[in-house]
Design a protein around this motif. Structure first.
Motif, PDB file in Angstrom:
ATOM      1  N   ALA A   1       0.833  -1.208   0.000  1.00 45.64           N
ATOM      2  CA  ALA A   1       0.000   0.000   0.000  1.00 45.64           C
ATOM      3  C   ALA A   1       0.868   1.260   0.000  1.00 45.64           C
ATOM      4  CB  ALA A   1      -0.940  -0.010   1.205  1.00 45.64           C
ATOM      5  N   LEU A   2       1.929   1.250   0.777  1.00 44.40           N
ATOM      6  CA  LEU A   2       2.818   2.414   0.833  1.00 44.40           C
ATOM      7  C   LEU A   2       3.542   2.607  -0.492  1.00 44.40           C
ATOM      8  CD1 LEU A   2       3.960   4.714   2.518  1.00 44.40           C
ATOM      9  CD2 LEU A   2       5.727   3.132   3.348  1.00 44.40           C
ATOM     10  N   LEU A   3       3.965   1.528  -1.097  1.00 41.84           N
ATOM     11  CA  LEU A   3       4.638   1.614  -2.390  1.00 41.84           C
ATOM     12  C   LEU A   3       3.723   2.251  -3.436  1.00 41.84           C
ATOM     13  CD1 LEU A   3       7.142   0.775  -4.111  1.00 41.84           C
ATOM     14  CD2 LEU A   3       5.902  -1.318  -4.617  1.00 41.84           C
ATOM     15  N   LEU A   4       2.458   1.881  -3.426  1.00 46.27           N
ATOM     16  CA  LEU A   4       1.518   2.401  -4.420  1.00 46.27           C
ATOM     17  C   LEU A   4       0.949   3.764  -4.046  1.00 46.27           C
ATOM     18  CD1 LEU A   4      -0.350  -0.913  -5.233  1.00 46.27           C
ATOM     19  CD2 LEU A   4       1.323   0.255  -6.659  1.00 46.27           C
ATOM     20  N   ALA A   5       0.612   3.956  -2.778  1.00 44.99           N
ATOM     21  CA  ALA A   5      -0.033   5.206  -2.359  1.00 44.99           C
ATOM     22  C   ALA A   5       0.977   6.319  -2.071  1.00 44.99           C
ATOM     23  CB  ALA A   5      -0.902   4.974  -1.129  1.00 44.99           C
ATOM     24  N   LYS A   6       2.187   5.950  -1.648  1.00 43.18           N
ATOM     25  CA  LYS A   6       3.284   6.882  -1.362  1.00 43.18           C
ATOM     26  C   LYS A   6       3.020   7.805  -0.175  1.00 43.18           C
ATOM     27  CE  LYS A   6       5.274   6.854  -5.913  1.00 43.18           C
ATOM     28  NZ  LYS A   6       6.204   7.541  -6.769  1.00 43.18           N
ATOM     29  N   VAL A   7       1.965   7.583   0.561  1.00 43.15           N
ATOM     30  CA  VAL A   7       1.642   8.402   1.734  1.00 43.15           C
ATOM     31  C   VAL A   7       1.345   7.444   2.883  1.00 43.15           C
ATOM     32  CG1 VAL A   7       0.049  10.113   2.691  1.00 43.15           C
ATOM     33  CG2 VAL A   7       0.668  10.211   0.268  1.00 43.15           C
ATOM     34  N   PRO A   8       2.138   7.493   3.973  1.00 39.41           N
ATOM     35  CA  PRO A   8       1.961   6.524   5.056  1.00 39.41           C
ATOM     36  C   PRO A   8       0.539   6.446   5.623  1.00 39.41           C
ATOM     37  CG  PRO A   8       3.995   7.732   5.370  1.00 39.41           C
ATOM     38  CD  PRO A   8       3.274   8.377   4.216  1.00 39.41           C
ATOM     39  N   GLU A   9      -0.098   7.605   5.798  1.00 36.56           N
ATOM     40  CA  GLU A   9      -1.455   7.593   6.362  1.00 36.56           C
ATOM     41  C   GLU A   9      -2.429   6.906   5.409  1.00 36.56           C
ATOM     42  OE1 GLU A   9       0.398  10.432   6.031  1.00 36.56           O
ATOM     43  OE2 GLU A   9       1.012  10.664   8.125  1.00 36.56           O
ATOM     44  N   ALA A  10      -2.307   7.189   4.127  1.00 36.23           N
ATOM     45  CA  ALA A  10      -3.182   6.554   3.132  1.00 36.23           C
ATOM     46  C   ALA A  10      -2.905   5.062   3.060  1.00 36.23           C
ATOM     47  CB  ALA A  10      -2.991   7.204   1.760  1.00 36.23           C
ATOM     48  N   ALA A  11      -1.639   4.676   3.172  1.00 43.22           N
ATOM     49  CA  ALA A  11      -1.274   3.257   3.131  1.00 43.22           C
ATOM     50  C   ALA A  11      -1.852   2.527   4.339  1.00 43.22           C
ATOM     51  CB  ALA A  11       0.238   3.100   3.090  1.00 43.22           C
ATOM     52  N   GLU A  12      -1.763   3.146   5.503  1.00 46.69           N
ATOM     53  CA  GLU A  12      -2.306   2.523   6.708  1.00 46.69           C
ATOM     54  C   GLU A  12      -3.829   2.387   6.608  1.00 46.69           C
ATOM     55  OE1 GLU A  12      -2.340   3.108  11.539  1.00 46.69           O
ATOM     56  OE2 GLU A  12      -0.739   4.027  10.357  1.00 46.69           O
ATOM     57  N   ASP A  13      -4.484   3.437   6.150  1.00 44.48           N
ATOM     58  CA  ASP A  13      -5.939   3.371   5.966  1.00 44.48           C
ATOM     59  C   ASP A  13      -6.321   2.260   4.997  1.00 44.48           C
ATOM     60  OD1 ASP A  13      -6.255   5.510   7.676  1.00 44.48           O
ATOM     61  OD2 ASP A  13      -6.638   6.979   6.082  1.00 44.48           O
ATOM     62  N   ALA A  14      -5.601   2.187   3.885  1.00 45.44           N
ATOM     63  CA  ALA A  14      -5.896   1.167   2.876  1.00 45.44           C
ATOM     64  C   ALA A  14      -5.696  -0.226   3.446  1.00 45.44           C
ATOM     65  CB  ALA A  14      -5.022   1.370   1.643  1.00 45.44           C
ATOM     66  N   ALA A  15      -4.595  -0.437   4.162  1.00 41.06           N
ATOM     67  CA  ALA A  15      -4.331  -1.764   4.739  1.00 41.06           C
ATOM     68  C   ALA A  15      -5.422  -2.134   5.751  1.00 41.06           C
ATOM     69  CB  ALA A  15      -2.948  -1.786   5.389  1.00 41.06           C
ATOM     70  N   GLN A  16      -5.834  -1.190   6.565  1.00 38.50           N
ATOM     71  CA  GLN A  16      -6.900  -1.463   7.535  1.00 38.50           C
ATOM     72  C   GLN A  16      -8.206  -1.817   6.818  1.00 38.50           C
ATOM     73  OE1 GLN A  16      -7.017   2.008  10.035  1.00 38.50           O
ATOM     74  NE2 GLN A  16      -5.272   1.326  11.273  1.00 38.50           N
ATOM     75  N   GLU A  17      -8.507  -1.086   5.765  1.00 43.84           N
ATOM     76  CA  GLU A  17      -9.733  -1.362   5.002  1.00 43.84           C
ATOM     77  C   GLU A  17      -9.680  -2.749   4.362  1.00 43.84           C
ATOM     78  OE1 GLU A  17      -9.906   1.961   2.332  1.00 43.84           O
ATOM     79  OE2 GLU A  17     -10.377   3.354   3.964  1.00 43.84           O
ATOM     80  N   ILE A  18      -8.517  -3.134   3.871  1.00 44.18           N
ATOM     81  CA  ILE A  18      -8.361  -4.447   3.243  1.00 44.18           C
ATOM     82  C   ILE A  18      -8.626  -5.543   4.261  1.00 44.18           C
ATOM     83  CG2 ILE A  18      -6.640  -6.035   2.253  1.00 44.18           C
ATOM     84  CD1 ILE A  18      -5.403  -3.355   1.002  1.00 44.18           C
ATOM     85  N   PHE A  19      -8.038  -5.424   5.437  1.00 45.33           N
ATOM     86  CA  PHE A  19      -8.248  -6.453   6.454  1.00 45.33           C
ATOM     87  C   PHE A  19      -9.678  -6.432   6.996  1.00 45.33           C
ATOM     88  CE2 PHE A  19      -3.628  -6.615   6.462  1.00 45.33           C
ATOM     89  CZ  PHE A  19      -3.422  -7.993   6.469  1.00 45.33           C
ATOM     90  N   ALA A  20     -10.277  -5.262   7.073  1.00 45.46           N
ATOM     91  CA  ALA A  20     -11.674  -5.190   7.495  1.00 45.46           C
ATOM     92  C   ALA A  20     -12.568  -5.907   6.481  1.00 45.46           C
ATOM     93  CB  ALA A  20     -12.115  -3.737   7.653  1.00 45.46           C
ATOM     94  N   GLN A  21     -12.296  -5.695   5.195  1.00 44.88           N
ATOM     95  CA  GLN A  21     -13.079  -6.373   4.153  1.00 44.88           C
ATOM     96  C   GLN A  21     -12.882  -7.886   4.200  1.00 44.88           C
ATOM     97  OE1 GLN A  21     -15.490  -5.297   2.029  1.00 44.88           O
ATOM     98  NE2 GLN A  21     -15.329  -3.489   3.322  1.00 44.88           N
ATOM     99  N   LEU A  22     -11.661  -8.312   4.528  1.00 45.47           N
ATOM    100  CA  LEU A  22     -11.415  -9.755   4.666  1.00 45.47           C
ATOM    101  C   LEU A  22     -12.332 -10.346   5.734  1.00 45.47           C
ATOM    102  CD1 LEU A  22      -7.571 -10.402   4.539  1.00 45.47           C
ATOM    103  CD2 LEU A  22      -9.320 -11.256   2.991  1.00 45.47           C
ATOM    104  N   TRP A  23     -12.440  -9.654   6.855  1.00 46.06           N
ATOM    105  CA  TRP A  23     -13.278 -10.165   7.934  1.00 46.06           C
ATOM    106  C   TRP A  23     -14.759 -10.126   7.546  1.00 46.06           C
ATOM    107  CZ3 TRP A  23     -12.847 -13.252  11.789  1.00 46.06           C
ATOM    108  CH2 TRP A  23     -13.864 -13.334  12.743  1.00 46.06           C
ATOM    109  N   ILE A  24     -15.166  -9.040   6.929  1.00 44.55           N
ATOM    110  CA  ILE A  24     -16.566  -8.911   6.522  1.00 44.55           C
ATOM    111  C   ILE A  24     -16.949 -10.005   5.525  1.00 44.55           C
ATOM    112  CG2 ILE A  24     -18.168  -7.436   5.217  1.00 44.55           C
ATOM    113  CD1 ILE A  24     -16.662  -5.020   6.526  1.00 44.55           C
TER     114      ILE A  24
END
Length: 183
Positions: A25-48
């Motif tokens: 996510a950081l490699l693609l988004a280039k912004v740590p906050e956006a990468a963290e948000d994206a990673a959290q959303e990905i794992f949340a979707q996995l659980w859902i």
């Protein structure tokens, strides 16, 4: 086990894959906050959508494909929230500190816009609604009075025409910028 709702299995999966998903996510988004948000959303979707994991044979490949698609969708969404120029300038800010790169960026942007202007009026309208305003095929169909199938056909033909135009008139950096548009 995650597919059956096992929270401890999910926690282990999360702890094991979090650093890798965040790195992508950081490699693609280039912004740590956006990468963290994206990673959290990905794992949340996995659980859902955990029940769907029963059918997954290669979890790692599935996870990274899911992560890549999610991040690209977020990046494409950023294109739609502001001007395309502002988005690209932010995304490539390091490179744009160089005056030659800035000039190349402006030339690339002009070539892309010239390519869009070469499309038929209907293709231009549908393409811009899709890529610059972020409308879905259904939303474009409702706004233009076209069928969703016609909207899809216009977008496919616009992408093909743009690719051909850019291959004739541009270098690899311009084609990369266009790929961001066609995500």
């Amino acid at each position: 086990m995650v597919a059956r709702g096992d929270e401890s299995a999910y926690r282990q999966l999360f702890e094991h894959y979090w650093p890798r998903v965040y790195s992508v996510a950081l490699l693609l988004a280039k912004v740590p906050e956006a990468a963290e948000d994206a990673a959290q959303e990905i794992f949340a979707q996995l659980w859902i959508k955990k029940e769907q994991l029963v059918n997954v044979r290669e979890f790692r490949a599935y996870l990274f494909a899911t992560a890549r698609n999610h991040i690209f969708n977020k990046l494409r969404g950023q294109v739609f929230t502001g001007s395309f120029t502002a988005y690209l300038q932010e995304y490539f800010s390091d490179a744009l500190a160089n005056p030659a790169a800035t000039l190349e960026f402006k030339e690339a942007e002009q070539i892309i816009h010239n390519g869009i202007n070469q499309l038929t009026p209907q293709q231009q309208k549908v393409f811009r609604l899709s890529r610059f305003q972020g409308l879905s095929h259904a939303e474009i169909a409702a706004e233009t009075g076209l069928s969703q199938r016609t909207v899809k056909n216009y977008i496919v033909s616009a992408n093909l025409s743009l690719r051909n135009y850019l291959e004739k008139h541009a270098g690899s950096s311009v084609i990369f910028l266009w790929m961001l548009l066609s995500l």
